[in-house]
Design an enzyme around this catalytic site. Structure first.
Site, PDB file in Angstrom:
ATOM      1  N   SER A 191      59.389 -17.831  18.941  1.00 34.74           N
ATOM      2  CA  SER A 191      60.153 -18.909  19.797  1.00 34.74           C
ATOM      3  C   SER A 191      61.779 -18.916  19.183  1.00 34.74           C
ATOM      4  CB  SER A 191      59.450 -20.352  19.953  1.00 34.74           C
ATOM      5  OG  SER A 191      60.076 -21.146  20.809  1.00 34.74           O
ATOM      6  N   ASP A 431      53.482 -16.059  29.098  1.00 29.90           N
ATOM      7  CA  ASP A 431      54.408 -16.929  28.493  1.00 29.90           C
ATOM      8  C   ASP A 431      55.621 -17.133  29.422  1.00 29.90           C
ATOM      9  OD1 ASP A 431      56.081 -18.462  26.790  1.00 29.90           O
ATOM     10  OD2 ASP A 431      56.478 -16.841  25.258  1.00 29.90           O
ATOM     11  N   HIS A 456      52.605 -18.023  24.442  1.00 30.57           N
ATOM     12  CA  HIS A 456      53.605 -18.155  23.527  1.00 30.57           C
ATOM     13  C   HIS A 456      53.118 -18.131  22.258  1.00 30.57           C
ATOM     14  CE1 HIS A 456      57.784 -19.578  23.052  1.00 30.57           C
ATOM     15  NE2 HIS A 456      57.603 -20.571  22.341  1.00 30.57           N
TER      16      HIS A 456
END
Length: 495
Positions: A191, A431, A456
């Site tokens: 991320s 995601d 994700h």
């Protein structure tokens, strides 16, 4: 980012995830979804116990400002980092060092979680180094959280550029202390941490030999990714699971508006959705619901199956069931029948929440949607309002174009072909952040590895025997790429 940031989810943590990610909304409230106001860490983490046999916790005396020579720039603070030598083969054969680039939370949740980086360390006899991001966890400039977050002057050293320089300093410090100057360094992150891992390789190629950047939305900035990218993927996830479920969600927004316009309408909605406290506005309810849908989509991994659970419940309720009752049946199936906490009037920027500062300065990720392009109501990104909110809370004006200027973004394929190498951008197309990720190979060594079904940071979860074949194949491809890099590594010549 809004969010990051990104620590990984267990199926049994669904109640936590719904509560924690509810507050993240990049459209109406200005803060991007990457960073949650209550960043999730696994519930079995003992953050206080730092004396595990497998890792050692240290503090490094870090420079406050790496880029100026003012007297205050030389101020220092204690930055936490963690070593895990369990698998390390040592320096004799230049075994690799895997540096985990900490993001918008305490580093200890990642350390205790034992994710895919442990597999890499085991595979390549690597040393694991986890570095906490400044202004998170215990790595607080000015001696305390209260002082660090006091105002824009104390927060002014809170940037991704400073964080990368921190990582460079600590990486060299560790290599020097362990006489490991000839060992190659591979950065790993997910991320926002994945963004940092890729930028670490780009900005400090003489220190970092390669990077694995999982679910890193380095292109989710103005002029690079459509603002509705996130919401479109969320919507597609629900629609591909069940079109009737998708249509029920779309219909529900207008029904909420209709009920709210009636006398005692808010009371009726509070009862229908079993809210813990009476609703102040219908918008509070809708904003929270959108956050719940976003969380389900972002973290709907194969073991969790949040969206199928929700949609199966709404569909089983039957076509003649009242639309809001169908929605509530879905929520109850996903996270239980206890009352629902609705965050009211506090979903905007918070001066004591680190990701909000980052969102108000350089991490401006525009998120919005038009009237008919998603399952949500129209809610376009409003940079003018966003800027006003940032000025009100932090007294700063966002720089929405700075990240692409600083790290590259415009014409990224042409740019990275010229000077980048040894970066894996991994994504799962379910995601929502994949809409801002690198999904095409840049070169033979800057590659995009994605799966149609992934979510994700899924590849950074702890590998499990029950993982689907496509996820195992993605991880194996990452291992093979890193193995190729290491096979070509040459010890730098001092001359």
């Amino acid at each position: 980012m809004a969010q990051f940031h990104y620590v990984f989810l267990f199926k049994l943590s669904l109640i936590i995830i719904i509560l924690l990610i509810t507050c993240v909304n990049g459209k109406r409230f200005g803060t991007t979804k990457l960073g949650s106001k209550f960043t999730f860490v696994p519930t079995n983490v003992d953050v206080e116990n730092a004396k595990s046999k497998e890792y050692e916790v240290y503090n490094y005396t870090q420079t406050l400002d790496h880029f100026n020579f003012k007297s205050e720039s030389y101020t220092t603070f204690q930055q936490r980092y963690v070593l895990n030598r369990k698998y390390w083969g040592g320096t004799a054969k230049s075994f690799p060092i895997f540096v985990y680039t900490g993001a918008e939370s305490s580093i200890m949740g990642v350390v205790e979680y034992n994710g895919f980086e442990m597999t890499l360390a085991s595979q390549f006899k690597g040393l694991l180094v986890y570095i906490e991001h400044r202004y998170y966890g215990t790595s607080m400039p000015f001696g305390s959280y209260e002082e660090a977050y006091k105002n824009a002057n104390t927060l002014g050293f809170f940037t991704s550029e400073q964080a990368l320089a921190d990582y460079a300093q600590i990486t060299l410090h560790v290599k020097n202390n362990l006489s490991a100057k000839d060992c190659p360094v591979i950065a790993i992150g997910g991320s926002y941490g994945g963004m940092l891992a890729s930028w670490f390789r780009l900005k400090y190629p003489h220190i970092v030999y390669g990077a694995l950047a999982s679910s890193a939305p380095i292109l989710y900035f103005l002029g690079l990714t459509p603002e509705n990218g996130y919401a479109v993927v969320v919507s597609n996830n629900f629609n591909s699971t069940s079109t009737s479920c998708y249509n029920t969600i779309r219909e529900s927004w207008f029904e909420i508006d209709r009920v709210a316009a009636q006398s005692n309408g808010l009371s009726t909605l509070s009862q229908t959705f079993n809210t813990c406290l009476p609703l102040n506005t219908s918008q509070d309810l809708k904003d929270n619901m959108e956050g719940w849908y976003d969380a389900m989509a972002q973290y709907d991994n194969p073991r969790a199956k949040y969206i199928p659970t929700f949609c199966n419940a709404t569909d089983r309720a039957g076509a003649t069931t009242y639309v809001l009752d169908k929605i509530m049946a879905g929520f109850s199936a996903v996270y239980g029948k206890e009352c629902n906490d609705i965050y009211q009037n506090d979903l905007g920027f918070d001066k004591y929440f680190g990701w909000d500062w980052q969102s108000c300065t350089e991490m401006v990720m525009p998120m919005g949607n038009g009237p008919n392009d998603t399952m949500f109501q129209a809610d376009p990104f409003d940079l003018e309002k966003y800027t006003k909110d940032c000025k009100k809370v932090f007294g700063v004006t966002p720089r929405p174009y700075w990240i692409p200027i600083q790290f590259g973004g415009y014409g990224i394929k042409t740019v990275l072909e010229k000077f980048a190498s040894n970066i894996i951008f991994s994504n799962g197309l379910r995601d929502p952040y994949s809409s801002g990720g690198v999904l095409q190979d840049i070169s033979d060594s800057v590659v995009a590895l994605y799966t149609e079904e992934g979510h994700h940071c899924l590849d950074l979860y702890t590998p499990n025997d029950t993982d689907p074949d496509w996820l195992k194949a993605q991880r194996n491809a990452e291992i093979n790429m890193i193995e190729g890099w290491l096979s070509e590594y040459k010890i730098p010549n001092a001359n």
